[in-house]
Design a protein around this motif. Structure first.
Motif, PDB file in Angstrom:
ATOM      1  N   ALA A   1      72.970  68.604  51.773  1.00 23.26           N
ATOM      2  CA  ALA A   1      72.183  68.929  50.577  1.00 23.26           C
ATOM      3  C   ALA A   1      73.034  68.774  49.321  1.00 23.26           C
ATOM      4  O   ALA A   1      72.557  68.249  48.299  1.00 23.26           O
ATOM      5  N   PHE A   2      74.282  69.204  49.375  1.00 24.21           N
ATOM      6  CA  PHE A   2      75.172  69.038  48.225  1.00 24.21           C
ATOM      7  C   PHE A   2      75.379  67.550  47.916  1.00 24.21           C
ATOM      8  O   PHE A   2      75.350  67.134  46.757  1.00 24.21           O
ATOM      9  N   MET A   3      75.597  66.758  48.938  1.00 25.31           N
ATOM     10  CA  MET A   3      75.841  65.328  48.717  1.00 25.31           C
ATOM     11  C   MET A   3      74.615  64.645  48.113  1.00 25.31           C
ATOM     12  O   MET A   3      74.735  63.845  47.191  1.00 25.31           O
ATOM     13  N   LEU A   4      73.454  64.979  48.635  1.00 23.73           N
ATOM     14  CA  LEU A   4      72.232  64.339  48.154  1.00 23.73           C
ATOM     15  C   LEU A   4      71.812  64.826  46.773  1.00 23.73           C
ATOM     16  O   LEU A   4      70.972  64.200  46.128  1.00 23.73           O
ATOM     17  N   ALA A   5      72.392  65.910  46.319  1.00 24.67           N
ATOM     18  CA  ALA A   5      72.111  66.390  44.963  1.00 24.67           C
ATOM     19  C   ALA A   5      72.871  65.593  43.915  1.00 24.67           C
ATOM     20  O   ALA A   5      72.573  65.696  42.721  1.00 24.67           O
ATOM     21  N   HIS A   6      73.876  64.812  44.332  1.00 23.83           N
ATOM     22  CA  HIS A   6      74.635  63.929  43.439  1.00 23.83           C
ATOM     23  C   HIS A   6      75.191  64.682  42.219  1.00 23.83           C
ATOM     24  O   HIS A   6      75.070  64.247  41.082  1.00 23.83           O
TER      25      HIS A   6
ATOM     26  N   GLU B   1      65.320  77.510  51.334  1.00 28.88           N
ATOM     27  CA  GLU B   1      64.209  76.777  51.958  1.00 28.88           C
ATOM     28  C   GLU B   1      64.721  75.679  52.886  1.00 28.88           C
ATOM     29  O   GLU B   1      64.123  75.426  53.940  1.00 28.88           O
ATOM     30  N   LEU B   2      65.819  75.035  52.491  1.00 26.68           N
ATOM     31  CA  LEU B   2      66.363  73.969  53.332  1.00 26.68           C
ATOM     32  C   LEU B   2      66.974  74.522  54.615  1.00 26.68           C
ATOM     33  O   LEU B   2      66.950  73.857  55.655  1.00 26.68           O
ATOM     34  N   LEU B   3      67.518  75.738  54.541  1.00 22.46           N
ATOM     35  CA  LEU B   3      68.176  76.312  55.714  1.00 22.46           C
ATOM     36  C   LEU B   3      67.217  77.071  56.627  1.00 22.46           C
ATOM     37  O   LEU B   3      67.363  77.045  57.848  1.00 22.46           O
ATOM     38  N   TRP B   4      66.223  77.760  56.047  1.00 18.97           N
ATOM     39  CA  TRP B   4      65.356  78.631  56.849  1.00 18.97           C
ATOM     40  C   TRP B   4      63.865  78.354  56.682  1.00 18.97           C
ATOM     41  O   TRP B   4      63.043  79.004  57.323  1.00 18.97           O
ATOM     42  N   GLY B   5      63.485  77.479  55.797  1.00 22.84           N
ATOM     43  CA  GLY B   5      62.072  77.255  55.563  1.00 22.84           C
ATOM     44  C   GLY B   5      61.510  78.225  54.537  1.00 22.84           C
ATOM     45  O   GLY B   5      62.230  78.732  53.677  1.00 22.84           O
ATOM     46  N   THR B   6      60.228  78.501  54.640  1.00 25.58           N
ATOM     47  CA  THR B   6      59.570  79.328  53.624  1.00 25.58           C
ATOM     48  C   THR B   6      59.766  80.825  53.837  1.00 25.58           C
ATOM     49  O   THR B   6      59.302  81.630  53.019  1.00 25.58           O
TER      50      THR B   6
ATOM     51  N   VAL C   1      70.887  68.155  61.139  1.00 29.24           N
ATOM     52  CA  VAL C   1      70.555  69.043  60.029  1.00 29.24           C
ATOM     53  C   VAL C   1      69.232  69.735  60.349  1.00 29.24           C
ATOM     54  O   VAL C   1      68.567  69.408  61.326  1.00 29.24           O
ATOM     55  N   THR C   2      68.852  70.694  59.496  1.00 27.76           N
ATOM     56  CA  THR C   2      67.605  71.403  59.747  1.00 27.76           C
ATOM     57  C   THR C   2      66.395  70.487  59.578  1.00 27.76           C
ATOM     58  O   THR C   2      66.449  69.475  58.878  1.00 27.76           O
ATOM     59  N   GLU C   3      65.313  70.882  60.198  1.00 24.48           N
ATOM     60  CA  GLU C   3      64.069  70.120  60.097  1.00 24.48           C
ATOM     61  C   GLU C   3      63.599  70.021  58.650  1.00 24.48           C
ATOM     62  O   GLU C   3      63.066  69.000  58.224  1.00 24.48           O
ATOM     63  N   GLN C   4      63.847  71.084  57.879  1.00 24.57           N
ATOM     64  CA  GLN C   4      63.382  71.105  56.491  1.00 24.57           C
ATOM     65  C   GLN C   4      64.066  70.030  55.647  1.00 24.57           C
ATOM     66  O   GLN C   4      63.413  69.305  54.878  1.00 24.57           O
ATOM     67  N   LEU C   5      65.383  69.909  55.781  1.00 30.90           N
ATOM     68  CA  LEU C   5      66.100  68.889  55.010  1.00 30.90           C
ATOM     69  C   LEU C   5      65.745  67.497  55.505  1.00 30.90           C
ATOM     70  O   LEU C   5      65.535  66.570  54.697  1.00 30.90           O
TER      71      LEU C   5
ATOM     72  N   GLU D   1      64.220  64.526  53.042  1.00 26.22           N
ATOM     73  CA  GLU D   1      65.098  63.445  52.590  1.00 26.22           C
ATOM     74  C   GLU D   1      65.087  62.195  53.463  1.00 26.22           C
ATOM     75  O   GLU D   1      65.307  61.092  52.965  1.00 26.22           O
ATOM     76  N   ARG D   2      64.836  62.342  54.750  1.00 23.13           N
ATOM     77  CA  ARG D   2      64.992  61.188  55.648  1.00 23.13           C
ATOM     78  C   ARG D   2      64.023  60.047  55.363  1.00 23.13           C
ATOM     79  O   ARG D   2      64.423  58.870  55.441  1.00 23.13           O
ATOM     80  N   PRO D   3      62.754  60.297  55.015  1.00 28.16           N
ATOM     81  CA  PRO D   3      61.847  59.172  54.762  1.00 28.16           C
ATOM     82  C   PRO D   3      62.353  58.216  53.689  1.00 28.16           C
ATOM     83  O   PRO D   3      62.271  56.992  53.853  1.00 28.16           O
ATOM     84  N   ALA D   4      62.899  58.736  52.594  1.00 23.38           N
ATOM     85  CA  ALA D   4      63.402  57.859  51.535  1.00 23.38           C
ATOM     86  C   ALA D   4      64.622  57.076  52.009  1.00 23.38           C
ATOM     87  O   ALA D   4      64.781  55.891  51.665  1.00 23.38           O
ATOM     88  N   LEU D   5      65.470  57.709  52.795  1.00 27.60           N
ATOM     89  CA  LEU D   5      66.644  57.011  53.329  1.00 27.60           C
ATOM     90  C   LEU D   5      66.208  55.885  54.266  1.00 27.60           C
ATOM     91  O   LEU D   5      66.745  54.768  54.214  1.00 27.60           O
ATOM     92  N   ASP D   6      65.245  56.175  55.122  1.00 33.83           N
ATOM     93  CA  ASP D   6      64.768  55.153  56.056  1.00 33.83           C
ATOM     94  C   ASP D   6      64.107  53.986  55.319  1.00 33.83           C
ATOM     95  O   ASP D   6      64.269  52.822  55.708  1.00 33.83           O
ATOM     96  N   GLN D   7      63.358  54.285  54.259  1.00 35.72           N
ATOM     97  CA  GLN D   7      62.734  53.216  53.484  1.00 35.72           C
ATOM     98  C   GLN D   7      63.793  52.337  52.826  1.00 35.72           C
ATOM     99  O   GLN D   7      63.635  51.105  52.743  1.00 35.72           O
ATOM    100  N   ALA D   8      64.859  52.949  52.335  1.00 34.76           N
ATOM    101  CA  ALA D   8      65.939  52.169  51.718  1.00 34.76           C
ATOM    102  C   ALA D   8      66.590  51.251  52.747  1.00 34.76           C
ATOM    103  O   ALA D   8      66.925  50.096  52.445  1.00 34.76           O
ATOM    104  N   ARG D   9      66.762  51.749  53.955  1.00 31.50           N
ATOM    105  CA  ARG D   9      67.358  50.918  55.012  1.00 31.50           C
ATOM    106  C   ARG D   9      66.435  49.752  55.367  1.00 31.50           C
ATOM    107  O   ARG D   9      66.893  48.607  55.522  1.00 31.50           O
ATOM    108  N   LEU D  10      65.136  50.018  55.505  1.00 27.16           N
ATOM    109  CA  LEU D  10      64.206  48.947  55.854  1.00 27.16           C
ATOM    110  C   LEU D  10      64.144  47.882  54.768  1.00 27.16           C
ATOM    111  O   LEU D  10      64.063  46.680  55.066  1.00 27.16           O
ATOM    112  N   ALA D  11      64.203  48.293  53.503  1.00 24.15           N
ATOM    113  CA  ALA D  11      64.186  47.321  52.406  1.00 24.15           C
ATOM    114  C   ALA D  11      65.434  46.445  52.447  1.00 24.15           C
ATOM    115  O   ALA D  11      65.355  45.225  52.240  1.00 24.15           O
ATOM    116  N   ALA D  12      66.585  47.053  52.729  1.00 23.80           N
ATOM    117  CA  ALA D  12      67.822  46.269  52.837  1.00 23.80           C
ATOM    118  C   ALA D  12      67.750  45.322  54.032  1.00 23.80           C
ATOM    119  O   ALA D  12      68.229  44.177  53.968  1.00 23.80           O
TER     120      ALA D  12
END
Length: 257
Positions: A32-37, A48-53, A139-143, A147-158
């Motif tokens: 989460a820290f890395m992806l916050a740039h 929320e990222l660690l435990w959900g709602t 990582v947790t399901e929440q993170l 975040e994973r869908p955008a990462l996967d889309q970037a990989r598919l575009a490349a």
């Protein structure tokens, strides 16, 4: 140090030794820290990222503990800063595999649009080689869900761009099997299908190219209720009229062409 999220989340020292991280929540906090740039993340967001709602009542204290343990794993040049009810990680000298991927992918895409196909292929292959498996493993399901869908889309575009560079350098036979697999896994992704049509066509399998188009049209109609988009239509027309024989039209599957 080197941070990695394109596969299992991990941390590596300058001597290439992996730094041990304890548990899913510590890996989630690091990712989460890395992806916050470098942007601040609030306790509420981290919770929320660690435990959900429904985080525990002691969630802020637990976050403080996770952050403190993580600090001890980092070099002096990398800081986790607490300011108000939020955290910021500063890593000015560290390597981050996703940032490297984005840089190489952008450079490869630029080279592709400038018809520097060999160079584009090399940079895009280097970008894709940074992936060591599904992104954000451990990582947790929440993170992962955020975040994973955008990462996967970037990989598919490349990957689409790398295949386009391969087609433009006459590697049709080399990419055909790969494209068959990609079309099977992503049947609604029209650019892969258009690229497979080109690979078949340039291998003198025009009937197979048309079959791929008609299968795609049926799939789009059944799944989405839509007709083929510009990529597929233009590729079909280019093959039908012989325009796909021209080297400058190797990119007929590219959106916007």
């Amino acid at each position: 140090m080197e941070f990695r999220i394109l596969g299992p989340v991990g941390l590596w020292a300058d001597n290439d030794d992996e730094v041990p991280l304890n548990g899913m929540k510590q890996r989630t906090l690091l990712a989460a820290f890395m992806l916050a740039h470098g942007q601040a993340i609030s306790d509420h967001q981290i919770g929320e990222l660690l435990w959900g709602t429904d985080p525990p009542e002691t969630f802020q204290a637990q976050i403080y503990t996770y952050a403190s343990r993580l600090r001890r794993r980092l070099s002096d040049a990398i800081q986790i800063v607490r300011k108000g009810p939020s955290y910021t990680m500063r890593m000015p000298t560290a390597r981050f595999d996703y940032e490297e991927f984005c840089t190489l992918s952008a450079q490869g895409s630029a080279a592709l649009h400038q018809n520097r196909y060999d160079e584009a292929g090399e940079m895009l292959r280097s970008a894709l080689d940074l992936w060591r498996g599904p992104a954000l493993a451990d990582v947790t399901e929440q993170l992962a869900e955020r975040e994973r869908p955008a990462l996967d889309q970037a990989r598919l575009a490349a990957l689409e761009n790398r295949i386009e560079a391969d087609l433009a350098t006459s590697r049709h036979e080399e990419v055909t099997a790969e494209l068959v697999s990609l079309v099977k896994r992503h049947p609604l992704r029209e650019r892969f299908r258009a690229q497979l049509m080109l690979a078949h066509y340039h291998a003198d399998r025009q009937a197979d190219a048309f079959a791929v188009f008609h299968e795609g049209r049926q799939c789009l109609e059944e799944e989405l209720g839509v007709n083929p988009g510009p990529a597929l239509r233009y590729t079909y027309k280019a093959i039908l009229t012989g325009d796909a024989d021209r080297r400058s039209d190797q990119s007929v599957g590219r959106p916007g062409r």
